[in-house]
Write a protein that holds these residues in place. Structure first.
Motif, PDB file in Angstrom:
ATOM      1  N   LEU A  93      40.773  61.574  19.255  1.00  0.00           N
ATOM      2  CA  LEU A  93      41.605  61.462  18.061  1.00  0.00           C
ATOM      3  C   LEU A  93      41.300  60.243  17.201  1.00  0.00           C
ATOM      4  N   ILE A  94      41.172  59.087  17.799  1.00  0.00           N
ATOM      5  CA  ILE A  94      41.070  57.851  17.036  1.00  0.00           C
ATOM      6  C   ILE A  94      39.604  57.481  16.801  1.00  0.00           C
ATOM      7  N   ALA A  95      39.193  57.428  15.537  1.00  0.00           N
ATOM      8  CA  ALA A  95      37.804  57.125  15.178  1.00  0.00           C
ATOM      9  C   ALA A  95      37.592  55.632  14.953  1.00  0.00           C
ATOM     10  N   GLY A  96      38.625  54.939  14.542  1.00  0.00           N
ATOM     11  CA  GLY A  96      38.499  53.515  14.296  1.00  0.00           C
ATOM     12  C   GLY A  96      39.802  52.963  13.772  1.00  0.00           C
ATOM     13  N   TRP A  97      39.828  51.645  13.595  1.00  0.00           N
ATOM     14  CA  TRP A  97      41.057  50.990  13.174  1.00  0.00           C
ATOM     15  C   TRP A  97      40.732  49.751  12.355  1.00  0.00           C
ATOM     16  N   MET A  98      41.707  49.345  11.575  1.00  0.00           N
ATOM     17  CA  MET A  98      41.628  48.112  10.804  1.00  0.00           C
ATOM     18  C   MET A  98      43.014  47.493  10.808  1.00  0.00           C
ATOM     19  N   VAL A  99      43.075  46.193  11.001  1.00  0.00           N
ATOM     20  CA  VAL A  99      44.339  45.474  10.932  1.00  0.00           C
ATOM     21  C   VAL A  99      44.340  44.682   9.636  1.00  0.00           C
ATOM     22  N   ILE A 100      45.420  44.826   8.879  1.00  0.00           N
ATOM     23  CA  ILE A 100      45.582  44.075   7.632  1.00  0.00           C
ATOM     24  C   ILE A 100      46.850  43.246   7.727  1.00  0.00           C
ATOM     25  N   ASP A 101      46.885  42.167   6.981  1.00  0.00           N
ATOM     26  CA  ASP A 101      48.044  41.274   6.941  1.00  0.00           C
ATOM     27  C   ASP A 101      48.388  41.104   5.466  1.00  0.00           C
ATOM     28  N   VAL A 102      49.432  41.767   5.027  1.00  0.00           N
ATOM     29  CA  VAL A 102      49.746  41.863   3.601  1.00  0.00           C
ATOM     30  C   VAL A 102      51.169  41.397   3.314  1.00  0.00           C
ATOM     31  N   ASP A 103      51.472  41.224   2.039  1.00  0.00           N
ATOM     32  CA  ASP A 103      52.783  40.736   1.622  1.00  0.00           C
ATOM     33  C   ASP A 103      53.889  41.783   1.689  1.00  0.00           C
ATOM     34  N   SER A 104      53.501  43.066   1.646  1.00  0.00           N
ATOM     35  CA  SER A 104      54.545  44.086   1.587  1.00  0.00           C
ATOM     36  C   SER A 104      54.033  45.431   2.090  1.00  0.00           C
ATOM     37  N   TYR A 105      54.977  46.289   2.401  1.00  0.00           N
ATOM     38  CA  TYR A 105      54.662  47.666   2.777  1.00  0.00           C
ATOM     39  C   TYR A 105      53.929  48.354   1.635  1.00  0.00           C
ATOM     40  N   ASP A 106      54.381  48.114   0.396  1.00  0.00           N
ATOM     41  CA  ASP A 106      53.734  48.748  -0.758  1.00  0.00           C
ATOM     42  C   ASP A 106      52.264  48.375  -0.848  1.00  0.00           C
ATOM     43  N   ARG A 107      51.929  47.113  -0.564  1.00  0.00           N
ATOM     44  CA  ARG A 107      50.525  46.687  -0.580  1.00  0.00           C
ATOM     45  C   ARG A 107      49.751  47.380   0.536  1.00  0.00           C
ATOM     46  N   ALA A 108      50.362  47.548   1.705  1.00  0.00           N
ATOM     47  CA  ALA A 108      49.701  48.244   2.804  1.00  0.00           C
ATOM     48  C   ALA A 108      49.402  49.693   2.423  1.00  0.00           C
ATOM     49  N   VAL A 109      50.352  50.357   1.780  1.00  0.00           N
ATOM     50  CA  VAL A 109      50.150  51.740   1.332  1.00  0.00           C
ATOM     51  C   VAL A 109      49.040  51.789   0.288  1.00  0.00           C
TER      52      VAL A 109
ATOM     53  N   GLU B  76      38.772  40.240   3.246  1.00  0.00           N
ATOM     54  CA  GLU B  76      38.557  38.913   3.858  1.00  0.00           C
ATOM     55  C   GLU B  76      38.733  37.826   2.805  1.00  0.00           C
ATOM     56  N   LYS B  77      38.236  38.069   1.590  1.00  0.00           N
ATOM     57  CA  LYS B  77      38.339  37.078   0.506  1.00  0.00           C
ATOM     58  C   LYS B  77      39.789  36.848   0.087  1.00  0.00           C
ATOM     59  N   THR B  78      40.627  37.883   0.173  1.00  0.00           N
ATOM     60  CA  THR B  78      42.035  37.730  -0.214  1.00  0.00           C
ATOM     61  C   THR B  78      42.899  37.282   0.957  1.00  0.00           C
ATOM     62  N   GLY B  79      42.305  37.198   2.151  1.00  0.00           N
ATOM     63  CA  GLY B  79      43.057  36.799   3.337  1.00  0.00           C
ATOM     64  C   GLY B  79      43.864  37.926   3.950  1.00  0.00           C
ATOM     65  N   GLU B  80      43.610  39.172   3.530  1.00  0.00           N
ATOM     66  CA  GLU B  80      44.393  40.302   4.024  1.00  0.00           C
ATOM     67  C   GLU B  80      43.727  41.024   5.198  1.00  0.00           C
ATOM     68  N   PHE B  81      42.464  40.771   5.456  1.00  0.00           N
ATOM     69  CA  PHE B  81      41.751  41.428   6.556  1.00  0.00           C
ATOM     70  C   PHE B  81      41.927  40.626   7.835  1.00  0.00           C
ATOM     71  N   VAL B  82      42.305  41.290   8.912  1.00  0.00           N
ATOM     72  CA  VAL B  82      42.438  40.637  10.214  1.00  0.00           C
ATOM     73  C   VAL B  82      41.275  41.042  11.111  1.00  0.00           C
ATOM     74  N   ASP B  83      41.077  42.348  11.304  1.00  0.00           N
ATOM     75  CA  ASP B  83      40.004  42.833  12.159  1.00  0.00           C
ATOM     76  C   ASP B  83      39.882  44.337  11.982  1.00  0.00           C
ATOM     77  N   GLY B  84      38.789  44.884  12.437  1.00  0.00           N
ATOM     78  CA  GLY B  84      38.589  46.321  12.400  1.00  0.00           C
ATOM     79  C   GLY B  84      37.383  46.704  13.218  1.00  0.00           C
ATOM     80  N   GLN B  85      37.388  47.921  13.727  1.00  0.00           N
ATOM     81  CA  GLN B  85      36.272  48.425  14.528  1.00  0.00           C
ATOM     82  C   GLN B  85      36.218  49.943  14.444  1.00  0.00           C
ATOM     83  N   ALA B  86      35.005  50.457  14.483  1.00  0.00           N
ATOM     84  CA  ALA B  86      34.821  51.891  14.697  1.00  0.00           C
ATOM     85  C   ALA B  86      34.831  52.107  16.204  1.00  0.00           C
ATOM     86  N   LEU B  87      35.273  53.269  16.629  1.00  0.00           N
ATOM     87  CA  LEU B  87      35.325  53.570  18.057  1.00  0.00           C
ATOM     88  C   LEU B  87      34.411  54.745  18.380  1.00  0.00           C
TER      89      LEU B  87
END
Length: 135
Positions: free
Chosen positions: A84-100, A45-56
């Motif tokens: 199958l799906i336990a939870g999710w997080m959405v990130i908004d990053v500059d590159s695929y490498d940062r996402a990995v 959140e501080k870097t602006g890369e967090f969008v949302d996330g939830q446990a399911l």
């Protein structure tokens, strides 16, 4: 910036290194895992890369339309997402490498015995434009 979905799986992914199901963890281990996830999200959140996330919750139902005047149909002959799906997080990053990089870090959340899970996370980019169709 590109948005990615990080999916945590109950099952259906390759086995994690620390492959002890959460229902076998102590309350302290569960708390430590959740705290790690919350701290990770707060840092993003501080870097602006967090969008949302939830446990399911593990409960859920598939629903589909079954025709005019007919009630919806529930569930079906396929693997259930609720299993199958336990939870999710959405990130908004500059590159695929940062996402990995971030997915790898999230994979280190503690589990049984306080040791990193090394769980497999599914990393999926958001579709930004329809796929090209060639004839």
């Amino acid at each position: 910036m590109a948005k990615y979905l990080l999916l945590k799986h109950y099952r259906g992914a390759p086995a994690a290194v620390n492959d002890v199901p959460m229902d076998q963890w102590t309350p302290e281990e569960i708390s430590a895992h959740i705290q790690y996830m919350n701290d990770f999200a707060a840092r993003l959140e501080k870097t602006g890369e967090f969008v949302d996330g939830q446990a399911l919750a593990p409960e859920g139902t598939f629903v589909r339309y079954d025709g005019e005047g007919r009630p919806p149909v529930t569930d079906g002959p396929f693997a259930e997402t609720k299993d199958l799906i336990a939870g999710w997080m959405v990130i908004d990053v500059d590159s695929y490498d940062r996402a990995v990089e971030l997915a790898g870090e999230l994979s280190a959340a503690p589990g049984a015995g306080g040791e990193p899970i090394h769980e497999w996370l599914e990393l999926r980019p958001f579709l930004t434009e329809p796929p090209a169709i060639t004839e």
